[in-house]
Write an enzyme that holds these catalytic residues in place. Structure first.
Site, PDB file in Angstrom:
ATOM      1  N   CYS A 233       0.868  -1.168   0.000  1.00  0.00           N
ATOM      2  CA  CYS A 233       0.000   0.000   0.000  1.00  0.00           C
ATOM      3  C   CYS A 233       0.911   1.226   0.000  1.00  0.00           C
ATOM      4  O   CYS A 233       2.129   1.099   0.012  1.00  0.00           O
ATOM      5  CB  CYS A 233      -0.998  -0.007   1.150  1.00  0.00           C
ATOM      6  SG  CYS A 233      -0.318   0.152   2.806  1.00  0.00           S
TER       7      CYS A 233
ATOM      8  N   CYS B 132       3.606  -0.115  -8.647  1.00  0.00           N
ATOM      9  CA  CYS B 132       4.143  -1.457  -8.469  1.00  0.00           C
ATOM     10  C   CYS B 132       4.712  -1.975  -9.785  1.00  0.00           C
ATOM     11  O   CYS B 132       4.017  -1.989 -10.792  1.00  0.00           O
ATOM     12  CB  CYS B 132       3.060  -2.417  -7.991  1.00  0.00           C
ATOM     13  SG  CYS B 132       2.433  -2.005  -6.371  1.00  0.00           S
TER      14      CYS B 132
ATOM     15  N   CYS C 262      -2.152   1.337  -4.229  1.00  0.00           N
ATOM     16  CA  CYS C 262      -0.867   1.977  -4.531  1.00  0.00           C
ATOM     17  C   CYS C 262      -0.789   2.396  -5.992  1.00  0.00           C
ATOM     18  O   CYS C 262       0.246   2.873  -6.454  1.00  0.00           O
ATOM     19  CB  CYS C 262       0.311   1.096  -4.150  1.00  0.00           C
ATOM     20  SG  CYS C 262       0.545  -0.383  -5.131  1.00  0.00           S
TER      21      CYS C 262
END
Length: 138
Positions: free
Chosen positions: A11, A89, A85
């Site tokens: 997160c 990523c 997020c």
């Protein structure tokens, strides 16, 4: 996936949702799963209300420390669970990715964080059932 799968929870701040999920996975799966958590912009400490909510359920995350998300953490993981997020990523082929849409516990009181904690537990229980199928009985 290896005999001992690695699960990474991500997160933004690595201070609430991902830490609660990591705590639940450690509590439920024990040492059968390698558990990692990280954030794209980690805070300097775990959200104290998340710590309190998990303690109420018997899971201690008080000594956890937020960590920065690295490419290596994603690369070594079999399952990557993101929680708000966004696109930060890194994506590697052959990994299992899931995005769990969960309310952010940041700035929330314990009454608001308890349902988030319980939803994370339910999702972690489903995840464990999928990545750690019961061994066939002899």
């Amino acid at each position: 996936m290896t005999d001992k799968p690695t699960v990474l929870f991500v997160c933004v701040h690595n201070a609430g949702r991902s830490q609660m999920a990591a705590g639940w996975l450690r509590a439920i799966a024990g040492d059968r799963v390698e558990v990692l958590s990280a954030g794209s912009a980690p805070k300097d400490q775990i959200n104290p209300v998340a710590v309190e909510a998990m303690a109420e359920a018997g899971v201690d995350i008080a000594n956890n420390v937020p960590k920065v998300l690295t490419t290596d953490a994603v690369r070594e993981s079999d399952v990557v669970i993101t929680m708000g997020c966004g696109d930060v990523c890194p994506i590697f082929p052959g990994k299992r990715y899931e995005d769990w849409e969960l309310d952010d516990p940041a700035g929330q009181g314990i009454e608001a964080v308890r349902p988030i904690r319980d939803e994370i537990r339910a999702r972690v229980e489903r995840l464990v059932a999928e990545v750690l199928p019961e061994p066939a009985s002899a």
